[in-house]
Design a protein around this motif. Structure first.
Motif, PDB file in Angstrom:
ATOM      1  N   SER A   1       2.142   3.376  -3.010  1.00 38.20           N
ATOM      2  CA  SER A   1       1.352   4.462  -3.610  1.00 38.20           C
ATOM      3  C   SER A   1       2.045   5.810  -3.436  1.00 38.20           C
ATOM      4  O   SER A   1       1.738   6.765  -4.133  1.00 38.20           O
ATOM      5  CB  SER A   1      -0.041   4.503  -2.987  1.00 38.20           C
ATOM      6  OG  SER A   1       0.054   4.778  -1.605  1.00 38.20           O
TER       7      SER A   1
ATOM      8  N   ASP B   1      -3.542  -6.695  -2.750  1.00 41.23           N
ATOM      9  CA  ASP B   1      -3.434  -6.719  -1.298  1.00 41.23           C
ATOM     10  C   ASP B   1      -4.390  -7.699  -0.621  1.00 41.23           C
ATOM     11  O   ASP B   1      -4.056  -8.280   0.400  1.00 41.23           O
ATOM     12  CB  ASP B   1      -3.699  -5.307  -0.746  1.00 41.23           C
ATOM     13  CG  ASP B   1      -2.547  -4.820   0.108  1.00 41.23           C
ATOM     14  OD1 ASP B   1      -1.402  -5.092  -0.272  1.00 41.23           O
ATOM     15  OD2 ASP B   1      -2.798  -4.201   1.149  1.00 41.23           O
ATOM     16  N   TYR B   2      -5.577  -7.849  -1.185  1.00 42.57           N
ATOM     17  CA  TYR B   2      -6.605  -8.617  -0.488  1.00 42.57           C
ATOM     18  C   TYR B   2      -6.221 -10.078  -0.214  1.00 42.57           C
ATOM     19  O   TYR B   2      -6.403 -10.561   0.903  1.00 42.57           O
ATOM     20  CB  TYR B   2      -7.943  -8.535  -1.232  1.00 42.57           C
ATOM     21  CG  TYR B   2      -9.033  -9.288  -0.535  1.00 42.57           C
ATOM     22  CD1 TYR B   2      -9.548  -8.819   0.669  1.00 42.57           C
ATOM     23  CD2 TYR B   2      -9.525 -10.489  -1.040  1.00 42.57           C
ATOM     24  CE1 TYR B   2     -10.530  -9.518   1.341  1.00 42.57           C
ATOM     25  CE2 TYR B   2     -10.506 -11.194  -0.379  1.00 42.57           C
ATOM     26  CZ  TYR B   2     -11.001 -10.706   0.807  1.00 42.57           C
ATOM     27  OH  TYR B   2     -11.965 -11.404   1.476  1.00 42.57           O
TER      28      TYR B   2
ATOM     29  N   ILE C   1       0.312   5.063 -10.195  1.00 43.18           N
ATOM     30  CA  ILE C   1      -0.471   6.286  -9.982  1.00 43.18           C
ATOM     31  C   ILE C   1       0.064   7.424 -10.856  1.00 43.18           C
ATOM     32  O   ILE C   1      -0.698   8.181 -11.452  1.00 43.18           O
ATOM     33  CB  ILE C   1      -0.460   6.681  -8.500  1.00 43.18           C
ATOM     34  CG1 ILE C   1      -1.093   5.566  -7.669  1.00 43.18           C
ATOM     35  CG2 ILE C   1      -1.226   7.985  -8.289  1.00 43.18           C
ATOM     36  CD1 ILE C   1      -1.086   5.804  -6.193  1.00 43.18           C
TER      37      ILE C   1
ATOM     38  N   LYS D   1       0.832  -1.206   0.000  1.00 47.54           N
ATOM     39  CA  LYS D   1       0.000   0.000   0.000  1.00 47.54           C
ATOM     40  C   LYS D   1       0.870   1.260   0.000  1.00 47.54           C
ATOM     41  O   LYS D   1       0.520   2.264  -0.616  1.00 47.54           O
ATOM     42  CB  LYS D   1      -0.916   0.011   1.226  1.00 47.54           C
ATOM     43  CG  LYS D   1      -2.103  -0.891   1.053  1.00 47.54           C
ATOM     44  CD  LYS D   1      -3.137  -0.631   2.125  1.00 47.54           C
ATOM     45  CE  LYS D   1      -2.664  -1.093   3.467  1.00 47.54           C
ATOM     46  NZ  LYS D   1      -3.653  -0.781   4.509  1.00 47.54           N
TER      47      LYS D   1
ATOM     48  N   TYR E   1      -4.935  -2.185  -6.642  1.00 46.72           N
ATOM     49  CA  TYR E   1      -4.316  -2.317  -5.321  1.00 46.72           C
ATOM     50  C   TYR E   1      -5.068  -3.325  -4.469  1.00 46.72           C
ATOM     51  O   TYR E   1      -4.467  -4.147  -3.772  1.00 46.72           O
ATOM     52  CB  TYR E   1      -4.276  -0.951  -4.602  1.00 46.72           C
ATOM     53  CG  TYR E   1      -2.961  -0.244  -4.797  1.00 46.72           C
ATOM     54  CD1 TYR E   1      -1.831  -0.653  -4.091  1.00 46.72           C
ATOM     55  CD2 TYR E   1      -2.836   0.809  -5.677  1.00 46.72           C
ATOM     56  CE1 TYR E   1      -0.616  -0.024  -4.266  1.00 46.72           C
ATOM     57  CE2 TYR E   1      -1.627   1.454  -5.865  1.00 46.72           C
ATOM     58  CZ  TYR E   1      -0.524   1.032  -5.153  1.00 46.72           C
ATOM     59  OH  TYR E   1       0.680   1.655  -5.330  1.00 46.72           O
ATOM     60  N   PHE E   2      -6.393  -3.289  -4.563  1.00 44.27           N
ATOM     61  CA  PHE E   2      -7.197  -4.230  -3.773  1.00 44.27           C
ATOM     62  C   PHE E   2      -6.896  -5.661  -4.186  1.00 44.27           C
ATOM     63  O   PHE E   2      -6.726  -6.542  -3.346  1.00 44.27           O
ATOM     64  CB  PHE E   2      -8.687  -3.912  -3.954  1.00 44.27           C
ATOM     65  CG  PHE E   2      -9.571  -4.753  -3.088  1.00 44.27           C
ATOM     66  CD1 PHE E   2      -9.744  -4.431  -1.749  1.00 44.27           C
ATOM     67  CD2 PHE E   2     -10.214  -5.872  -3.597  1.00 44.27           C
ATOM     68  CE1 PHE E   2     -10.542  -5.213  -0.936  1.00 44.27           C
ATOM     69  CE2 PHE E   2     -11.015  -6.652  -2.791  1.00 44.27           C
ATOM     70  CZ  PHE E   2     -11.187  -6.320  -1.454  1.00 44.27           C
TER      71      PHE E   2
ATOM     72  N   TYR F   1      -8.614   6.357 -11.625  1.00 41.34           N
ATOM     73  CA  TYR F   1      -8.393   6.133 -10.192  1.00 41.34           C
ATOM     74  C   TYR F   1      -9.178   4.920  -9.706  1.00 41.34           C
ATOM     75  O   TYR F   1      -8.728   4.169  -8.839  1.00 41.34           O
ATOM     76  CB  TYR F   1      -8.742   7.376  -9.381  1.00 41.34           C
ATOM     77  CG  TYR F   1      -7.694   8.472  -9.492  1.00 41.34           C
ATOM     78  CD1 TYR F   1      -6.345   8.148  -9.573  1.00 41.34           C
ATOM     79  CD2 TYR F   1      -8.052   9.810  -9.499  1.00 41.34           C
ATOM     80  CE1 TYR F   1      -5.383   9.126  -9.689  1.00 41.34           C
ATOM     81  CE2 TYR F   1      -7.089  10.816  -9.601  1.00 41.34           C
ATOM     82  CZ  TYR F   1      -5.760  10.466  -9.700  1.00 41.34           C
ATOM     83  OH  TYR F   1      -4.815  11.438  -9.804  1.00 41.34           O
ATOM     84  N   GLY F   2     -10.371   4.728 -10.300  1.00 41.57           N
ATOM     85  CA  GLY F   2     -11.162   3.545  -9.930  1.00 41.57           C
ATOM     86  C   GLY F   2     -10.421   2.263 -10.248  1.00 41.57           C
ATOM     87  O   GLY F   2     -10.333   1.354  -9.415  1.00 41.57           O
TER      88      GLY F   2
ATOM     89  N   ILE G   1      -7.128   1.846 -10.642  1.00 42.79           N
ATOM     90  CA  ILE G   1      -5.937   1.693  -9.796  1.00 42.79           C
ATOM     91  C   ILE G   1      -6.356   1.237  -8.392  1.00 42.79           C
ATOM     92  O   ILE G   1      -5.710   0.383  -7.779  1.00 42.79           O
ATOM     93  CB  ILE G   1      -5.143   3.012  -9.731  1.00 42.79           C
ATOM     94  CG1 ILE G   1      -4.678   3.411 -11.131  1.00 42.79           C
ATOM     95  CG2 ILE G   1      -3.931   2.863  -8.817  1.00 42.79           C
ATOM     96  CD1 ILE G   1      -4.020   4.773 -11.193  1.00 42.79           C
ATOM     97  N   PHE G   2      -7.453   1.795  -7.914  1.00 43.01           N
ATOM     98  CA  PHE G   2      -8.015   1.405  -6.624  1.00 43.01           C
ATOM     99  C   PHE G   2      -8.257  -0.116  -6.600  1.00 43.01           C
ATOM    100  O   PHE G   2      -7.828  -0.826  -5.692  1.00 43.01           O
ATOM    101  CB  PHE G   2      -9.345   2.155  -6.457  1.00 43.01           C
ATOM    102  CG  PHE G   2      -9.829   2.276  -5.056  1.00 43.01           C
ATOM    103  CD1 PHE G   2      -9.368   3.287  -4.237  1.00 43.01           C
ATOM    104  CD2 PHE G   2     -10.774   1.395  -4.559  1.00 43.01           C
ATOM    105  CE1 PHE G   2      -9.823   3.416  -2.951  1.00 43.01           C
ATOM    106  CE2 PHE G   2     -11.235   1.519  -3.265  1.00 43.01           C
ATOM    107  CZ  PHE G   2     -10.766   2.533  -2.459  1.00 43.01           C
TER     108      PHE G   2
END
Lengths: 219, 227
Positions: free
Chosen positions: B165, B209-210, B176, B162, B205-206, B198-199, B201-202
């Motif tokens: 970023s 990471d998830y 980003i 995270k 990352y999820f 941005y949606g 990239i969001f």
């Protein structure tokens, strides 16, 4: 390293220090509130709400604050939701922190020993009485270490507010460096400013942890 | 309107460029975790064995990283290395250095905690069998400490990912930064581009990471049930 540069910058840094402090305080308080709501929904197994909040917590915990802020600040206006940078900062910190706080509280509630709960049941306590007199007091005491870690983490995360131009400590330091090219001086003041905020907070939280350890029966 | 914005994601090489940026973020995270992990194990081990002075030095090192936010750390490396030490590395390597030092600090504490949490009777049982110090460490302490440290290790890894970023702040071409370039090039014509980029990239990352945080949670749950 020039002493006079440092002294001259102090009033500017002092203003920024207060911005960091009040935004951290408001954000952490709201995050704790959100975290408590999420963990209560989890504890009482409230249908639907619990699932919705779990999805929220997973999204909030697994994405960077910087992107959450970009989303609030740059992408939401496209949908017609405009917020000031400060509001975005508070909402972002609450969004991120709420998920971390929820984890801490839930961990605390789950850490209450089974014998305590069974004893409560044996005494004929209702579900609510069990929560009110057995699980919450002990669970909240158990969640203090996680709460403390989250507070420190969230204060440090406010440094990311600088990307939406909130005049907190990091943003102020970067602005000053951009203006006067005195990176050594301003970075030193910046690090010291975080120490001024965090050292008392860390000491207080250590004290709090020691104090509530008495509340953690049976461990 | 909304339609034109989402199309920007797949126009030209945009999607490939974003994935390339994500790759930069991921390998910086991976290298930092690797180097920081090795250093952290060493520091953590030293902290359980050394005399007071060495312990104090490592403690101060750790406290420094506990106080300084990672953003500030990046800027410290970014400004101080070239000016004080005449080291002109590209931003990616400065990021690896900053993250490695940070990971080493946090990981040393995880390792120390894990080594100290290995039950005493395990060590004593080993001693009773006649194992020497080195054997005790390699065959008794380390394997058990590894298991104790695993959830914390994964947690740290998710945080490093995270934190990548922040790379754009020291002008590394991460996902980003590339996203911002795409937004700048297209947003006048298609004002919803910002939302979709941005949606995406969001979500990226999820997705990275998830699975890790899911694994961590499972490990923690299992260890609770064993108790």
């Amino acid at each position: 390293m020039s002493w006079s540069v440092i002294v001259q910058s102090l009033p500017t840094f002092e203003k920024a220090l207060w911005v960091t402090i009040w935004m951290s305080a408001v954000g952490i308080a709201l995050a704790a509130l959100v975290g408590l709501i999420v963990s209560l929904a989890e504890y009482f197994r409230v249908p639907v709400l619990r699932q919705v909040l779990t999805v929220y917590a997973e999204v909030a915990r697994n994405t960077p604050l910087l992107l959450q802020l970009f989303f609030l600040y740059y992408a939401f206006p496209v949908l017609g939701w405009k917020m000031s940078a400060t509001a975005c900062g508070i909402v972002g910190l609450t969004f991120l922190g709420g998920a971390y706080m929820a984890d801490g509280f839930t961990g605390g509630f789950e850490g209450v020993s089974k014998t305590q709960i069974e004893s409560g049941k044996a005494l004929g306590m209702s579900d609510w009485q069990l929560a009110r007199y057995v699980v919450f007091p002990q669970g909240l005491a158990l969640s203090v270490p996680a709460f403390a870690a989250n507070v420190i983490f969230l204060i440090k995360e406010t440094s990311i507010f600088s990307v939406v131009a909130i005049p907190e400590l990091t943003n102020t330091a970067l602005d000053l460096i951009g203006l006067y090219y005195r990176s050594n001086e301003y970075l030193l003041v910046l690090v010291l400013a975080y120490a001024v905020i965090l050292i008392p907070v860390i000491l207080f939280l250590d004290w709090l942890e020691r104090r509530v350890r008495h509340g953690a029966f049976g461990n | 309107m909304a339609h034109s914005g989402i199309n920007v994601l797949f126009a030209g090489h945009n999607f490939a460029r974003l994935m390339g940026g994500l790759w930069t973020s991921v390998w910086i995270a991976a290298l930092s975790i690797l180097f920081g992990g090795i250093l952290g194990i060493l520091f953590g081990f030293l902290r359980t064995r050394s005399n007071r002075l060495v312990k104090l030095i490592f403690r101060l090192y750790l406290e420094f990283f506990r106080i300084v936010p990672t953003v500030v750390l990046l800027f410290l490396v970014y400004y101080i290395l070239p000016r004080q030490f005449n080291v002109n590395w590209p931003g990616t390597w400065m990021a690896v250095l900053a993250f490695t030092l940070w990971v080493a600090a946090e990981y040393s504490d995880i390792v120390r905690g894990a080594l100290e949490s290995v039950p005493k009777h395990q060590i004593e049982a080993g001693e009773a069998l006649g194992l020497n110090d080195r054997q005790l460490f390699w065959y008794v302490s380390l394997p058990q400490a590894f298991q104790l440290a695993l959830p914390g290790t994964i947690n740290l890894a998710t945080r490093v990912i995270k934190t990548t970023s922040l790379l754009m702040l020291i002008s590394v071409m991460d996902v980003i930064n590339i996203g911002q370039q795409i937004i700048e090039a297209n947003n006048n014509e298609h004002p919803t581009t910002v939302f979709w980029v941005y949606g995406l990239i969001f979500i990226l990352y999820f997705i990275v990471d998830y699975p890790l945080s899911w694994w961590e949670r499972r490990l923690r749950k299992n260890s609770k049930e064993v108790k």
